[in-house]
Design a protein around this motif. Structure first.
Motif: not given
Lengths: 169, 287
Positions: A30-31, A37-39, A33-35
């Motif tokens: 998730l680091w 870009p989100i952060v 793929t997700a976090w």
């Protein structure tokens, strides 16, 4: 120790290891793929909002400055307009006076000239009359002469005619 | 998915098994709160063929119901957050979707309440992904455990210990990296104390270092387990008394506790994450 091996408080090493593996894999996946870009996106948005607020504040201050300058200019323009009106009025007054004065002067010169012309005309008329009288008296004289008058009478007649002329003059 | 269905099937049937033997309350509670190795279906086959041997002699790696719950939470998180990341990245000035905004609010909650008070400004960005994962993973495990028929992975000491060990690891790792390798001897003891006191305080601080994650372990486990025990016992009262009025009362009570559990699930995820952040944040500076 029996409680740890069996029952509710059992710590299962296999489950522990599965938890560690699952959690570590989840963090790593998730680091990336997700976090990240989100952060990043949320930070960028927060930064943008902050920038926007700052810009708005700057714009407000600028607008206030411009408004005050504008107000000053308006006040100045009003003063200027009043000045211009006052000056215009003054100038108009001056011009009016000048025109009136000039007109008066012109009128008086016209009157003078007229008077002169009248005098001249009068003189001319008088001289004309004088000539006419001389002519007339000469005619009269000739008429009297033709009627045979004596020299005394003739003298008296001429004198009389001359006196008449003098009174007319 | 098929394995999962078979697992649920075997779980439901095994719950009512026992061939007329009378189950005591203890059996019922223990059945719901203890781990079982999966025997049926696809996963059972994997267990038989590949995972029968204990890893290094101690780790029994057979897939159990609790491991399955961990994986369910894992996959739900992947399904939720990977598309979410793409959506948030795409919507530069904020998405209109309620779904996206809900998660954004929760992420903002973790940022404002958990990470920001405990870390310096420049480390927030690095710390966020870890604490977001901790928070949402525990939250998803807790909520997944509240689905009827499922079980709470976080209601097990092995699992909570596995999560808390990361906190311990990061406390030691970040302390050593930020304050030098001698941190374990110097950094954890307060400055300006008499030299003799050092020998007294150092063991206490070391004990504290271990106790902090231990407290995290027990707190999460106990909170998640207690609520479930109460729910199960309320339901069991119906079977015990076999009386209409007790039935109505106990089901209502069970429902109340269930709603309370929804709250507890969130609060415990928050507390675990906040305390982890606090402990890890503390080890960044000498105190």
């Amino acid at each position: 120790m029996a409680v740890i091996k069996e029952g509710l408080l059992k710590v299962d090493p296999g489950l522990f290891l599965w938890t560690v593996i699952t959690f570590a894999v989840l963090v790593l996946l998730l680091w990336k793929t997700a976090w990240r870009p989100i952060v990043d996106a949320l930070d960028a948005r927060a930064e943008k909002v902050r920038g926007d607020i700052e810009n708005a504040e700057n714009a407000r201050v600028e607008a206030e400055k411009v408004l005050s300058v504008h107000r000053q200019e308006m006040a100045k323009a009003k003063d200027d307009a009043a000045d211009i009106i006052a000056k215009g009025r003054e100038e108009a007054e001056k011009m009016k006076n000048e025109i009136v004065e000039k007109a008066n002067k012109e009128a008086s010169t016209i009157v003078d000239r007229a008077r002169k012309e009248i005098d001249l005309a009068k003189e001319n008329a008088l001289s004309d009359i004088k000539n006419e009288v001389v002519l007339l008296s000469t005619e009269i004289a000739s008429k009297i002469i033709s009627k045979n008058i004596n020299p005394d009478d003739q003298k008296a007649l001429v004198q009389e005619a001359l006196n008449k002329m003098r009174t007319v003059q | 998915m098929i394995g999962l269905m078979q697992f649920f099937n075997s779980y439901v049937t095994s719950g009512h098994g026992g061939g007329g033997e009378k189950e005591t309350m203890y059996d019922v509670v223990m059945h719901h709160l203890c781990d079982h190795v999966l025997t049926g279906g696809f996963i059972g086959k994997i267990n038989e063929t590949y995972l029968n041997e204990k890893l290094f002699g101690i780790f029994d790696m057979r897939i159990t119901k609790w491991v399955l719950m961990l994986w369910i939470a894992f996959f739900i998180m992947m399904l939720v957050f990977i598309p979410l990341g793409r959506k948030i990245k795409k919507a530069k000035s904020g998405s209109k979707s309620r779904w996206v905004n809900m998660w954004e609010a929760l992420i903002g909650f973790v940022h404002d309440e958990v990470v920001e008070p405990n870390f310096d400004h420049k480390y927030i960005k690095t710390a966020m992904p870890y604490f977001l994962t901790v928070f949402f993973y525990i939250l998803f495990c807790n909520f997944a455990g509240l689905v009827p028929g499922a079980s709470t992975a976080t209601g097990n000491l092995g699992v909570t210990l596995g999560l808390a060990i990361f906190t311990l690891f990061f406390m030691i790792f970040i302390g050593t990296v930020k304050q030098g390798p001698l941190w374990i001897f110097k950094g954890i003891v307060p400055h300006g104390i008499p030299f003799v006191m050092y020998f007294l305080l150092w063991p206490i601080e070391i004990a504290g270092l271990i106790i902090k994650p231990f407290a995290l372990t027990v707190r999460l486990f106990a909170n998640m387990t207690a609520g479930h025990i109460v729910i199960i016992i309320f339901i069991y009262l119906v079977m015990m008394f076999q009386n209409l009025w007790v039935g109505i009362g106990s089901v209502t009570g069970s429902l109340m506790i269930y709603l309370l559990e929804l709250l507890v699930a969130f609060i415990q995820a928050y507390i675990f994450t906040t305390l982890s952040a606090m402990f890890i944040g503390q080890s960044m500076h000498a105190h």
